[in-house]
Design a protein around this motif. Structure first.
Motif, PDB file in Angstrom:
ATOM      1  N   VAL A 132     -13.289 -23.803  -7.094  1.00 45.98           N
ATOM      2  CA  VAL A 132     -13.677 -23.825  -8.519  1.00 45.98           C
ATOM      3  C   VAL A 132     -12.878 -22.749  -9.263  1.00 45.98           C
ATOM      4  CG1 VAL A 132     -15.564 -23.449 -10.164  1.00 45.98           C
ATOM      5  CG2 VAL A 132     -15.996 -24.662  -8.011  1.00 45.98           C
ATOM      6  N   THR A 133     -12.157 -23.164 -10.281  1.00 44.30           N
ATOM      7  CA  THR A 133     -11.347 -22.199 -11.042  1.00 44.30           C
ATOM      8  C   THR A 133     -11.955 -21.893 -12.404  1.00 44.30           C
ATOM      9  OG1 THR A 133     -10.026 -24.028 -11.913  1.00 44.30           O
ATOM     10  CG2 THR A 133      -9.184 -22.880  -9.931  1.00 44.30           C
ATOM     11  N   ASP A 134     -12.814 -22.799 -12.881  1.00 44.82           N
ATOM     12  CA  ASP A 134     -13.391 -22.555 -14.209  1.00 44.82           C
ATOM     13  C   ASP A 134     -14.701 -23.329 -14.347  1.00 44.82           C
ATOM     14  OD1 ASP A 134     -13.453 -21.489 -16.790  1.00 44.82           O
ATOM     15  OD2 ASP A 134     -12.635 -23.348 -17.649  1.00 44.82           O
ATOM     16  N   ILE A 135     -15.610 -22.781 -15.136  1.00 40.26           N
ATOM     17  CA  ILE A 135     -16.855 -23.489 -15.439  1.00 40.26           C
ATOM     18  C   ILE A 135     -17.194 -23.229 -16.900  1.00 40.26           C
ATOM     19  CG2 ILE A 135     -18.128 -21.557 -14.349  1.00 40.26           C
ATOM     20  CD1 ILE A 135     -20.470 -23.512 -14.026  1.00 40.26           C
ATOM     21  N   THR A 136     -17.510 -24.284 -17.616  1.00 41.48           N
ATOM     22  CA  THR A 136     -17.801 -24.134 -19.046  1.00 41.48           C
ATOM     23  C   THR A 136     -19.038 -24.956 -19.421  1.00 41.48           C
ATOM     24  OG1 THR A 136     -16.291 -25.953 -19.505  1.00 41.48           O
ATOM     25  CG2 THR A 136     -15.420 -23.725 -19.798  1.00 41.48           C
ATOM     26  N   ALA A 137     -19.694 -24.495 -20.471  1.00 41.66           N
ATOM     27  CA  ALA A 137     -20.823 -25.245 -21.023  1.00 41.66           C
ATOM     28  C   ALA A 137     -20.288 -26.146 -22.130  1.00 41.66           C
ATOM     29  CB  ALA A 137     -21.864 -24.280 -21.569  1.00 41.66           C
ATOM     30  N   VAL A 138     -20.318 -27.443 -21.899  1.00 44.28           N
ATOM     31  CA  VAL A 138     -19.824 -28.395 -22.894  1.00 44.28           C
ATOM     32  C   VAL A 138     -20.797 -28.452 -24.074  1.00 44.28           C
ATOM     33  CG1 VAL A 138     -19.210 -30.811 -23.319  1.00 44.28           C
ATOM     34  CG2 VAL A 138     -18.670 -29.740 -21.114  1.00 44.28           C
ATOM     35  N   ASP A 139     -22.074 -28.526 -23.752  1.00 45.54           N
ATOM     36  CA  ASP A 139     -23.137 -28.393 -24.757  1.00 45.54           C
ATOM     37  C   ASP A 139     -24.351 -27.810 -24.041  1.00 45.54           C
ATOM     38  OD1 ASP A 139     -24.644 -30.481 -23.506  1.00 45.54           O
ATOM     39  OD2 ASP A 139     -23.377 -31.961 -24.542  1.00 45.54           O
ATOM     40  N   GLU A 140     -25.493 -27.812 -24.667  1.00 50.62           N
ATOM     41  CA  GLU A 140     -26.670 -27.148 -24.090  1.00 50.62           C
ATOM     42  C   GLU A 140     -27.098 -27.754 -22.755  1.00 50.62           C
ATOM     43  OE1 GLU A 140     -30.179 -26.531 -26.331  1.00 50.62           O
ATOM     44  OE2 GLU A 140     -29.439 -24.553 -26.919  1.00 50.62           O
ATOM     45  N   HIS A 141     -26.735 -29.021 -22.559  1.00 48.94           N
ATOM     46  CA  HIS A 141     -27.209 -29.688 -21.358  1.00 48.94           C
ATOM     47  C   HIS A 141     -26.092 -30.364 -20.575  1.00 48.94           C
ATOM     48  CE1 HIS A 141     -31.243 -28.737 -22.587  1.00 48.94           C
ATOM     49  NE2 HIS A 141     -31.040 -29.285 -23.761  1.00 48.94           N
ATOM     50  N   THR A 142     -24.904 -29.819 -20.677  1.00 49.07           N
ATOM     51  CA  THR A 142     -23.771 -30.359 -19.905  1.00 49.07           C
ATOM     52  C   THR A 142     -22.866 -29.201 -19.463  1.00 49.07           C
ATOM     53  OG1 THR A 142     -23.794 -32.271 -21.399  1.00 49.07           O
ATOM     54  CG2 THR A 142     -21.913 -32.069 -19.879  1.00 49.07           C
ATOM     55  N   VAL A 143     -22.506 -29.217 -18.189  1.00 46.65           N
ATOM     56  CA  VAL A 143     -21.545 -28.215 -17.707  1.00 46.65           C
ATOM     57  C   VAL A 143     -20.380 -28.920 -17.029  1.00 46.65           C
ATOM     58  CG1 VAL A 143     -23.083 -26.239 -17.377  1.00 46.65           C
ATOM     59  CG2 VAL A 143     -22.848 -27.929 -15.569  1.00 46.65           C
ATOM     60  N   GLU A 144     -19.248 -28.232 -17.056  1.00 43.09           N
ATOM     61  CA  GLU A 144     -18.031 -28.813 -16.510  1.00 43.09           C
ATOM     62  C   GLU A 144     -17.390 -27.827 -15.544  1.00 43.09           C
ATOM     63  OE1 GLU A 144     -15.667 -31.571 -19.297  1.00 43.09           O
ATOM     64  OE2 GLU A 144     -14.417 -29.769 -19.093  1.00 43.09           O
ATOM     65  N   PHE A 145     -17.104 -28.279 -14.339  1.00 44.37           N
ATOM     66  CA  PHE A 145     -16.423 -27.454 -13.344  1.00 44.37           C
ATOM     67  C   PHE A 145     -14.978 -27.928 -13.229  1.00 44.37           C
ATOM     68  CE2 PHE A 145     -20.028 -25.336 -11.245  1.00 44.37           C
ATOM     69  CZ  PHE A 145     -21.092 -26.125 -11.670  1.00 44.37           C
ATOM     70  N   THR A 146     -14.035 -27.008 -13.225  1.00 42.51           N
ATOM     71  CA  THR A 146     -12.630 -27.346 -12.982  1.00 42.51           C
ATOM     72  C   THR A 146     -12.231 -26.812 -11.612  1.00 42.51           C
ATOM     73  OG1 THR A 146     -12.216 -27.119 -15.338  1.00 42.51           O
ATOM     74  CG2 THR A 146     -10.283 -27.178 -13.888  1.00 42.51           C
ATOM     75  N   LEU A 147     -11.594 -27.681 -10.816  1.00 41.86           N
ATOM     76  CA  LEU A 147     -11.254 -27.323  -9.446  1.00 41.86           C
ATOM     77  C   LEU A 147      -9.732 -27.224  -9.275  1.00 41.86           C
ATOM     78  CD1 LEU A 147     -14.223 -28.227  -9.193  1.00 41.86           C
ATOM     79  CD2 LEU A 147     -13.614 -29.474  -7.126  1.00 41.86           C
ATOM     80  N   SER A 148      -9.316 -26.437  -8.309  1.00 41.98           N
ATOM     81  CA  SER A 148      -7.884 -26.322  -8.033  1.00 41.98           C
ATOM     82  C   SER A 148      -7.395 -27.479  -7.176  1.00 41.98           C
ATOM     83  CB  SER A 148      -7.598 -25.004  -7.325  1.00 41.98           C
ATOM     84  OG  SER A 148      -8.340 -24.937  -6.121  1.00 41.98           O
ATOM     85  N   MET A 186     -18.542 -31.593  -3.758  1.00 45.12           N
ATOM     86  CA  MET A 186     -19.007 -30.647  -4.779  1.00 45.12           C
ATOM     87  C   MET A 186     -20.534 -30.653  -4.958  1.00 45.12           C
ATOM     88  SD  MET A 186     -17.905 -28.406  -6.910  1.00 45.12           S
ATOM     89  CE  MET A 186     -18.601 -27.513  -8.289  1.00 45.12           C
ATOM     90  N   PRO A 187     -21.190 -31.825  -5.068  1.00 44.20           N
ATOM     91  CA  PRO A 187     -22.662 -31.788  -5.210  1.00 44.20           C
ATOM     92  C   PRO A 187     -23.336 -31.092  -4.023  1.00 44.20           C
ATOM     93  CG  PRO A 187     -21.817 -33.946  -5.794  1.00 44.20           C
ATOM     94  CD  PRO A 187     -20.669 -33.197  -5.180  1.00 44.20           C
ATOM     95  N   ALA A 188     -22.817 -31.305  -2.803  1.00 46.58           N
ATOM     96  CA  ALA A 188     -23.402 -30.646  -1.634  1.00 46.58           C
ATOM     97  C   ALA A 188     -23.155 -29.143  -1.676  1.00 46.58           C
ATOM     98  CB  ALA A 188     -22.814 -31.236  -0.358  1.00 46.58           C
ATOM     99  N   ALA A 189     -22.003 -28.743  -2.197  1.00 46.69           N
ATOM    100  CA  ALA A 189     -21.678 -27.312  -2.272  1.00 46.69           C
ATOM    101  C   ALA A 189     -22.617 -26.582  -3.220  1.00 46.69           C
ATOM    102  CB  ALA A 189     -20.238 -27.134  -2.725  1.00 46.69           C
TER     103      ALA A 189
END
Lengths: 518, 350
Positions: A148-164, A170-173
């Motif tokens: 995981v290189t980055d994580i951001t809040a798209v809105d109050e109820h959405t998050v986005e993970f960026t991977l290298s 990912m869900p298991a991690a």
């Protein structure tokens, strides 16, 4: 005369106290939740006994297996693992990936609050995961999210993970990454302010954790009065408490006591498809075990069947292939692993080839758990038959661990019985344990072909694609023997017959959040 | 008297200082430190991460500096915090202290009752058989490990008859009746661990007093045996036994660790055992030094009180100013008293 009167008053006082104690002893009123069971109702407080206490409440820096019991009481993750081993949404409602599989988007529940009433939002996920990824925090969960290189809040109820690089698991991690209240991190041990199904009632570190149902929980509110996690000094005291009904669940029953516990009418719970392994560690970076032939020799000298019978009460599945994949696992590759069945002739020859002469001395460096001593004694006898002397040293856990933890420490001449909890295949995390950036105390540096297999495992898009690299992982580690695997066995727990809803993950984590009384 | 008190206080302070150094050094000599447990066994934790944590905890500072920081904080009541829970050590102790105090007080009261009955009844009843039973029981009590006594009691009263809970703790403030029920077995176990010593002290003390001249005089004046025991022997025998209180407190503290372990009693003993296992330095150092301070203070208080309570000591001190007392004289006098008393009991004139 004054003295005599004082003496009489003292005597009267002493008799009064004694009488009170006797009366209290004979009182027939049930004491409280830890009263002998059989008299209990459906709503009693359930008591879990452990021989290791809960020291602190932060799930993301917790390294003690004994603390895992509280992870799912006070806290939730974005995802969770079911009893069947399926990963499903928890605080997340759904997820999706980009076409290149490098961006993961998680939609979050909008009906969740922390125990103090504050709404749970995407920013809580961002702050929690950012902390987990911080090397200074040294979170045990960090290794699973290393891409995981980055994580951001798209809105109050959405998050986005960026991977290298792609990571299908990912869900298991994220299962063991618990969302905490980062705004009040300094009070986490006094408030336990999470979003989980229970709220903190009281906490005495290393002694007792008391939680009660979270009436505002977004999911099913627990129906019992509460749960207490109580620490017992040793196995005898804990076992006595279970027999008397003072505790409902005993976590981590000693292997050699499982049969007698079952005979006394208790229910034994073991992890399905256990990924926990009994192993012998040696320092792969120091002579003579820097030579793979010495490690293979040791593997042949390990009498797995006898150890299973004598040290593990007959439990578990012996693993003559000597890899971290259980022979019962669907992804076990029987046709590519070696067969290290007990063979002292081969052991002697390989030790000789590796320059380990007769008369060489090693130390079996054991912790106090009874199975370690038994394993050392069996190995001692085997090695003596081929002229190698093994002395046994048993130490309390800190002294024991300090000698070879963390990875990179030199411990030449020691053979260390240990017990590992790794996620089962096809979860990719076990492959990261060895080689470059690995954290195995075996100090095995890996090989280029191992790194290739590791990379293929981590990025495999589905289970079919992961089967071949996992077979390669097993072939290489079976041949190289970075550590000697004895058997795969889950640490059992025990419950009273009227307790249900308790289960264990493959890695040994016990789940009591759904506990109920029949 | 003042110089005597000052001297005793000074020696106590020096003793505590030495103990603090020993605790501090001994802990640093043990393999591993708090980071071993806190971090080292976690997945993917590097040596660098451990070094960072050691620096954060101040474990990379020179040992002398670490000692100075700890002891200066200790003196002003700042005990530091646990490396694991981050709780103030003072709070951790406060959480556990009520449990330990209730256990220790109840055990001490029970032990005194047991010791008084065991030492006085055979004398009062002039029963050799009872005396032999007491002596055998005392020998068993001294030899049997506390945890064995505890487990036997649990098997009988909790497992077999289900009269009492086998383990656990309820605070008096929450429910006094239940608190007493939970207290019975641990307190009784601990009392059985310390009562044998008290019995032995009392027996020895009684044995000395019963042959004293004032006892013979009392008997000569026609006071019955029961009255002599109650009014002359026991009150005078209790005072010397008081000196054993300091030692008894030591046994109490040691025994409490074991009893707390057997009964999952959330007291100070368990706190320090866990801290040792995890190398939680701040907790171990503070608890051990505080326990040592309690022991030293009780011993000091007993020593000082003894001089106040026993007028003979004050008188003898005044007398001693006039010359050196003979060590042989009291012993010779004691033996003469004994012969005379035996003769009196047998009705022979001396």
């Amino acid at each position: 005369m004054h003295n005599i009167h004082t003496g009489r008053r003292m005597t009267a006082g002493v008799i009064a106290v004694a009488a009170a104690l006797v009366l209290a002893a004979c009182a027939s009123t049930p004491a409280n939740d830890t009263e002998p069971t059989g008299t209990g109702g459906e709503n009693r407080t359930v008591t879990v006994g452990q021989t290791i206490g809960v020291s602190q409440l932060d799930p993301n820096i917790s390294t003690l297996s004994a603390e895992r019991v509280m992870w799912n009481l006070l806290w939730d993750g974005l995802t969770r693992q079911t009893e069947e081993g399926v990963v499903e949404p928890e605080l997340a409602t759904e997820w999706s990936t980009s076409d290149d599989a490098l961006v993961w988007t998680f939609a979050l529940r909008d009906d969740v609050t922390f125990h103090d009433g504050r709404p749970f939002v995407a920013d809580d996920v961002v702050k929690t995961v950012t902390r987990v990824l911080d090397p200074e925090v040294a979170s045990p969960q960090r290794s699973k999210l290393s891409t995981v290189t980055d994580i951001t809040a798209v809105d109050e109820h959405t998050v986005e993970f960026t991977l290298s690089e792609p990571m299908p698991a990912m869900p298991a991690a994220l299962v063991d990454v618990k969302i905490i209240d980062m705004e009040n991190l300094d009070t986490i041990n006094t408030t336990g302010n999470g979003t989980g199904p229970y709220v903190l009632e009281s906490f005495v570190p290393d002694q007792e954790l008391h939680v009660v149902p979270n009436e505002d929980y977004w999911g099913d509110v627990p129906t019992i009065e509460g749960i207490k996690i109580v620490k017992y000094a040793d196995e005898t005291a804990a076992r006595t408490a279970l027999d008397s009904g003072a505790i409902d669940v005993l976590w981590s029953v000693p292997f050699d006591k499982v049969n007698s516990v079952e005979d006394s009418g208790k229910t034994t719970i073991v992890p399905p498809n256990p990924s926990q392994s009994s192993v012998f560690l040696v320092d792969n970076a120091s002579a003579p075990f820097d030579d793979p032939r010495a490690r293979q020799a040791l593997s042949y000298a390990v009498d797995r069947e006898t150890m299973k019978a004598a040290a593990f009460g007959g439990l578990g599945e012996v693993n003559p292939g000597s890899t971290l994949v259980s022979p019962l696992n669907e992804f076990f590759a029987a046709d590519v692993v070696q067969d290290y069945s007990y063979d002292l002739d081969k052991a002697k020859q390989l030790f000789s080839d590796a320059g380990v002469a007769e008369g060489t001395k090693f130390v079996c460096w054991a912790a106090t758990a009874p199975q370690y001593r038994a394993q050392c004694e069996i190995l001692q006898q085997s090695l003596a038959e081929i002229g190698i002397e093994l002395t046994i040293e048993v130490n309390e856990s800190s002294t024991w661990a300090a000698r070879f933890y963390p990875a990179g420490k030199e411990y030449a001449g020691l053979i260390v019985p240990n017990y590992l909890s790794r996620e089962p295949a096809p979860l990719p995390f076990v492959a990261s344990y060895f080689g470059v950036d690995g954290w195995s105390e075996s100090n095995w540096p890996g090989t280029p072909e191992y790194e290739a297999a590791k990379s293929a495992i981590k990025s495999a898009p589905d289970e079919d694609a992961i089967r071949e690299p996992f077979a390669e992982f097993q072939r290489i580690t079976s041949e190289e023997q970075p550590l000697v695997v004895v058997l795969n066995v889950g640490q059992p727990s025990s419950t009273l017959p009227d307790v249900d809803g308790v289960w264990m993950e493959s890695n040994g984590t016990i789940h009591v959040e759904g506990v109920g009384i029949k | 008297m003042l110089s005597y008190v000052l001297k005793r206080v000074m020696s106590s302070v020096i003793m505590l200082f030495i103990i603090s150094v020993i605790i501090f050094v001994a802990l640093r000599m043990l393999p591993g430190d708090p980071t071993t447990i806190a971090l080292a066994q976690g997945d993917g934790v590097s040596e660098e991460a451990i070094e960072r944590m050691r620096a954060e905890l101040g474990l990379d500072l020179p040992v002398l500096l670490q000692y100075g920081m700890w002891i200066s904080g200790f003196v002003v009541g700042d005990f530091g915090s646990s490396y694991f829970s981050k709780y103030d050590v003072g709070l951790l102790i406060a959480q556990r202290l009520p449990a330990t105090i209730s256990l220790a007080v109840a055990a001490l009261i029970l032990a005194i009752i047991i010791a008084l009955l065991a030492a006085i009844l055979p004398l009062r009843l002039r029963s050799r058989a009872l005396e032999r039973v007491v002596n055998a029981s005392t020998a068993f009590g001294l030899a049997a490990p506390t945890f064995v006594i505890g487990i036997i009691l649990v098997l009988i009263f909790a497992n077999a008859f289900k009269l009492l809970p086998s383990s656990g703790y309820v605070a008096f403030g929450d429910d006094p009746a239940q608190a007493l029920r939970y207290l019975v077995l641990p307190a009784f176990t601990l009392s059985l661990a310390i009562a044998p010593q008290l019995v032995r002290y009392l027996q020895g003390s009684i044995e000395e007093v019963r042959w004293a001249t004032f006892v013979r005089t009392a008997r000569g004046k026609g006071i019955g045996w029961g009255g002599t025991v109650d009014r002359h022997i026991v009150p005078n025998a209790l005072l010397p036994a008081l000196t054993s209180l300091g030692i008894t407190v030591g046994h109490l503290l040691g025994g409490a660790v074991v009893v707390e372990a057997v009964f999952a009693w959330p007291g100070i003993g368990q706190l320090v055992v866990d801290a040792v296992n995890k190398r939680d330095y701040a907790v171990i150092q503070t608890v051990v030094l505080l326990a040592a301070a309690v022991f030293v203070l009780v011993t000091l208080a007993v020593d000082l009180l003894y001089g106040v309570l026993d007028p003979r000591l004050r008188v003898s001190k005044k007398k001693h100013r006039g010359g050196t007392p003979s060590a042989a004289a009291p012993a010779a006098a004691g033996e003469a008293d004994r012969v005379a008393a035996v003769a009196l009991e047998k009705g022979v004139s001396v």
